[in-house]
Design an enzyme around this catalytic site. Structure first.
Site, mmCIF file in Angstrom:
data_model
loop_
_atom_site.group_PDB
_atom_site.id
_atom_site.type_symbol
_atom_site.label_atom_id
_atom_site.label_comp_id
_atom_site.label_asym_id
_atom_site.label_seq_id
_atom_site.Cartn_x
_atom_site.Cartn_y
_atom_site.Cartn_z
ATOM 1 N NE ARG A 1 -4.300 -1.291 0.138
ATOM 2 C CZ ARG A 1 -4.460 -2.329 -0.682
ATOM 3 N NH1 ARG A 1 -3.505 -2.653 -1.535
ATOM 4 N NH2 ARG A 1 -5.577 -3.031 -0.671
ATOM 5 C CD GLU B 1 -3.349 2.902 -5.411
ATOM 6 O OE1 GLU B 1 -4.403 2.360 -5.790
ATOM 7 O OE2 GLU B 1 -2.412 2.280 -4.909
ATOM 8 C CG HIS C 1 -3.553 -1.073 -6.874
ATOM 9 N ND1 HIS C 1 -3.920 -0.412 -5.731
ATOM 10 C CD2 HIS C 1 -3.536 -2.388 -6.530
ATOM 11 C CE1 HIS C 1 -4.129 -1.276 -4.755
ATOM 12 N NE2 HIS C 1 -3.908 -2.504 -5.221
#
Ligand code: DGY
Length: 317
Positions: A236, A265, A283
């Site tokens: 993360r 993000e 991602h």
């Protein structure tokens, strides 16, 4: 029939399944709901099948209608949800472990390879037809014999360790506790982060984001790394202090980064973009058909288990 708000689009087979089981409010345009919209749409719902893009902070959770009893998060990570606030409201939170281990570890290894072997620069050169072979063109770092430090030796960390060993890397790890010998499988345990970072030619961040791990990779801890180390993050973005990492790249303390996840993000710190040595992905950790299908099925199974039994083995709060 129980009513479920599904906050993001799922793959077709998963949407078909949830429609059969529930009165499902699907998000057919895959719109990113604002917190207000999510609250509005969850009126009368018994549960929410949420995604990592939904920021379910304390304020939002407190505004959820009383009817909502479960947040089934379509991810193994749950840093997007305030677990304590949910617990106080008697809402259970579940995640989707195991099914995404292999796919995410694959991306973790891709980050290591891409950053060490200068894949970003190579791709750019090939696309622009702006290269010619020479003995010293885009010389990178060889993995064979390099020391890989894994921060967070859960399922994903263990799978990355296994693949890295097959590539000839020497694996070290730091975890809250030492693993059993079979899980450790020859990896070397460090009981503190400093000692791990000091031996990490390549660092792979694999731990969950939590209050304890936010900005764990920062100005101070980056200094523990050997000069010219490579930093990768498949976990993360919140775990990394971007300014500190970009500064370490600027100073060549860090040779390259491999990143799949970011704070805030889908935006990422523009400082990374000016570094050709930044191998960056959007991602993609769990992004295979098999894995996304299995994750959504597990998120649905979690709803099923909860509505049948009042609890769930994948409960995280
Ligand atoms: C997860 O499930 O936490 C992954 O990051 C999704 O890609």
């Amino acid at each position: 029939m129980k009513k479920i708000l599904v906050t993001r689009r799922l793959l077709r087979s998963n949407e078909d399944r949830i429609k059969e089981l529930y009165d499902a409010n699907l998000n057919l345009n895959d719109e990113l709901y604002s917190q207000d919209k999510l609250i509005e749409l969850s009126q009368g719902c018994d549960g929410v099948l949420s995604a990592l893009t939904d920021k379910l902070d304390e304020k939002t959770i407190n505004r959820l209608p009383k009817s909502v009893k479960i947040l089934s998060n379509f991810a193994v990570g749950f840093g997007n949800i305030d677990l304590e606030a949910a617990k106080k409201k008697n809402i259970i939170v579940t995640n989707t472990p195991e099914v995404l281990t292999d796919a995410t570890a694959e991306i973790g290894v891709l980050l290591i390879l891409g950053a060490c072997r200068r894949a970003s620069e190579g791709i750019q050169g090939a696309r622009d037809a702006d290269w010619k072979w020479s003995a010293d063109y885009l010389i990178g770092k060889q993995l064979t014999g390099a020391r890989l430090g894994i921060l967070g030796m859960g399922r994903i960390g263990q799978k990355i360790a296994k693949i890295a060993k097959s590539l000839g890397m020497i694996v070290h790890y730091h975890n809250r506790s030492k693993l059993s010998a079979d899980k450790e499988n020859g990896s070397i345990y460090h009981d503190n982060l400093k000692s791990l970072m000091e031996v990490s030619d390549v660092l792979s961040v694999c731990c969950p984001a939590s209050k304890e791990t936010i900005n764990l990779i920062n100005k101070e801890t980056l200094e523990y790394l050997p000069k010219g180390a490579v930093v990768t993050n498949v976990a993360r973005g919140d775990i990394v202090d971007d300014e500190a990492l970009i500064d370490a790249l600027d100073r060549r303390k860090v040779y390259a980064v491999g990143l799949d996840v970011y704070k805030g993000e889908p935006n990422l710190n523009p400082g990374y973009l000016k570094h050709k040595s930044a191998f960056i992905l959007p991602h993609l950790g769990s992004a295979t058909k098999e894995t996304r299908t299995a994750m959504a099925n597990l998120a649905i199974d979690n709803l099923e288990e909860f509505f049948k039994s009042g609890s769930c083995k994948n409960k995280v709060n």
